[in-house]
Design a protein around this motif. Structure first.
Motif, short mmCIF file in Angstrom:
data_model
loop_
_atom_site.label_atom_id
_atom_site.label_comp_id
_atom_site.label_asym_id
_atom_site.label_seq_id
_atom_site.Cartn_x
_atom_site.Cartn_y
_atom_site.Cartn_z
N PRO A 97 0.95 -1.30 0.10
CA PRO A 97 0.37 0.31 -0.19
C PRO A 97 0.95 1.02 -0.01
O PRO A 97 0.30 2.44 -0.42
CB PRO A 97 -0.55 0.32 1.20
CG PRO A 97 -0.88 -1.49 1.50
CD PRO A 97 0.36 -2.07 0.51
N ALA A 98 2.10 1.42 -0.04
CA ALA A 98 2.78 2.50 0.19
C ALA A 98 3.46 2.74 -0.54
O ALA A 98 4.17 4.02 -1.04
CB ALA A 98 4.46 2.34 1.04
N GLY A 99 3.49 1.76 -2.03
CA GLY A 99 4.36 1.80 -2.62
C GLY A 99 5.45 0.18 -3.41
O GLY A 99 5.10 -0.35 -2.94
N LEU A 119 23.26 1.09 2.51
CA LEU A 119 21.90 0.28 1.65
C LEU A 119 21.66 1.05 2.86
O LEU A 119 20.83 0.94 3.88
CB LEU A 119 22.32 -0.89 1.89
CG LEU A 119 21.37 -1.73 0.84
CD1 LEU A 119 21.33 -1.11 -0.95
CD2 LEU A 119 21.44 -2.81 1.33
N VAL A 120 19.49 1.42 2.37
CA VAL A 120 18.94 1.40 2.26
C VAL A 120 17.06 1.29 1.95
O VAL A 120 17.52 1.11 0.86
CB VAL A 120 18.25 3.63 2.82
CG1 VAL A 120 17.12 4.04 2.93
CG2 VAL A 120 19.75 4.25 3.55
N LEU A 121 16.66 1.01 2.27
CA LEU A 121 15.05 0.05 2.08
C LEU A 121 13.81 1.29 2.33
O LEU A 121 14.11 2.13 3.23
CB LEU A 121 14.61 -1.04 2.58
CG LEU A 121 13.84 -1.45 2.36
CD1 LEU A 121 13.53 -3.38 2.27
CD2 LEU A 121 12.50 -1.14 3.13
N GLY A 122 13.41 1.17 1.30
CA GLY A 122 11.99 2.56 1.02
C GLY A 122 11.30 2.12 0.79
O GLY A 122 11.12 0.75 -0.30
N HIS A 123 10.63 3.02 -0.04
CA HIS A 123 9.67 2.72 -0.74
C HIS A 123 9.67 4.02 -1.92
O HIS A 123 9.73 5.28 -2.21
CB HIS A 123 7.97 2.90 -0.32
CG HIS A 123 7.74 2.21 0.45
ND1 HIS A 123 8.49 1.81 1.15
CD2 HIS A 123 7.35 0.19 -0.16
CE1 HIS A 123 7.50 0.46 1.85
NE2 HIS A 123 6.60 -0.01 0.76
N ARG A 124 9.26 3.87 -3.48
CA ARG A 124 8.64 5.07 -4.30
C ARG A 124 7.24 5.23 -4.56
O ARG A 124 6.76 4.52 -4.48
CB ARG A 124 8.93 4.44 -5.81
CG ARG A 124 9.66 5.17 -7.29
CD ARG A 124 9.53 4.55 -8.31
NE ARG A 124 10.79 3.86 -7.85
CZ ARG A 124 12.22 4.32 -8.77
NH1 ARG A 124 12.15 5.82 -8.76
NH2 ARG A 124 13.36 3.54 -8.66
N THR A 125 7.53 6.47 -4.44
CA THR A 125 5.81 6.71 -3.89
C THR A 125 5.30 8.13 -5.13
O THR A 125 6.43 8.20 -5.52
CB THR A 125 5.80 7.67 -2.41
OG1 THR A 125 6.64 8.27 -2.05
CG2 THR A 125 5.78 6.00 -1.71
N GLY A 127 5.09 10.71 -4.72
CA GLY A 127 5.80 12.36 -4.02
C GLY A 127 7.48 11.52 -3.72
O GLY A 127 7.87 12.72 -3.60
N GLY A 128 7.76 10.46 -4.18
CA GLY A 128 9.33 11.17 -4.47
C GLY A 128 9.38 9.26 -3.66
O GLY A 128 8.85 8.80 -2.99
N VAL A 129 11.01 8.86 -3.79
CA VAL A 129 11.69 8.32 -2.17
C VAL A 129 11.65 8.04 -1.09
O VAL A 129 12.24 9.51 -0.78
CB VAL A 129 12.83 7.52 -3.60
CG1 VAL A 129 13.04 6.40 -2.80
CG2 VAL A 129 13.35 8.01 -4.40
N THR A 130 11.31 6.99 -0.40
CA THR A 130 11.39 7.54 1.07
C THR A 130 12.52 6.72 1.69
O THR A 130 12.67 5.61 0.74
CB THR A 130 9.96 6.74 1.54
OG1 THR A 130 9.67 5.94 1.26
CG2 THR A 130 8.54 7.75 1.18
#
Length: 223
Positions: A97-99, A119-125, A127-130
């Motif tokens: 749900p976050a992308g 190294l970082v884990l995030g989401h592509r949304t 609004g951009g990359v988190t």
């Protein structure tokens, strides 16, 4: 004249065919030539046998075992703030749900003999990359630098990176090999890897894992 006298007369007659003198030197040369040929044939047969023995031994020799490095699974550190990726942002293909879940590198404080990035884990949304989970900085020499637990129910069970020309990463669990998905960040000469959601149950609760890295031609790489 008796029959005996007739026999003696016949024996006394010269032969009807004249025989040449025996060429002793030629006979000796031919004998030596035949002996040399026999010795060469025996030597060649010996070489063939030895080659067969060596090749057979090599075929029967068990293949060299690939060295496996056991890595500890570390906990990720929550990351907050705006993301500032270094190099490519790697799409994992995992959606929630976050992308879309992504992995990327960002700058961090450099310690002695450590790399100035993590190294970082995030989401592509939209609004951009988190930036949400970080592995922390690791030493800058070639090899594995992180094996980090993600959030199996939300993103990926494990992720990390390898510095060097790795194109294939595997982990061993219960005698079975599991292949990771990978992506390259050429800016840092690093291969990012992660295990898909379907393997969450396999890796759940693991504190250490035997890992291997391979080049594009299948050679095992330093750990």
């Amino acid at each position: 004249m008796t029959d005996l006298d007739d026999l003696r007369g016949v024996l006394a007659l010269p032969p009807a065919v004249a025989f040449d003198a025996v060429d002793l030197a030629g006979v000796m040369r031919r004998g030596r030539r035949r002996r040399r040929l026999r010795r060469l044939s025996a030597a060649a047969a010996t070489v063939v046998v030895l080659v067969g023995v060596v090749v057979g031994a090599q075929l029967l020799r068990p293949p060299a075992e690939i060295p496996v490095t056991t890595l500890a699974v570390s906990a990720a550190r929550p990351e907050h703030g705006a993301a500032a990726p270094i190099g490519a942002v790697v799409d994992t293909g995992v959606q929630d749900p976050a992308g879309e879940v992504v992995l990327f590198f960002q700058s961090t404080a450099a310690l002695h003999d450590s790399s100035p990035y993590e190294l970082v884990l995030g989401h592509r949304t939209p609004g951009g990359v988190t930036a949400e989970l970080a592995t922390g900085s690791r030493a800058g020499f070639p090899g594995f630098h992180a094996l980090t637990a993600g959030r199996p129910g939300q993103d990926v069970p494990l992720f990390g990176y390898y510095t060097g020309p790795a194109t294939r990463i595997t982990a061993e669990v219960g005698g079975l090999m599991y292949g990771a998905d990978t992506g390259r960040v050429e800016t840092l000469s690093a291969t990012v890897f992660w295990f898909p959601r379907r393997d969450a149950a396999v890796f759940g609760g693991a504190s250490t894992l035997p890992m291997n890295a391979y080049s594009a031609v299948g050679d095992a790489l330093p750990k």
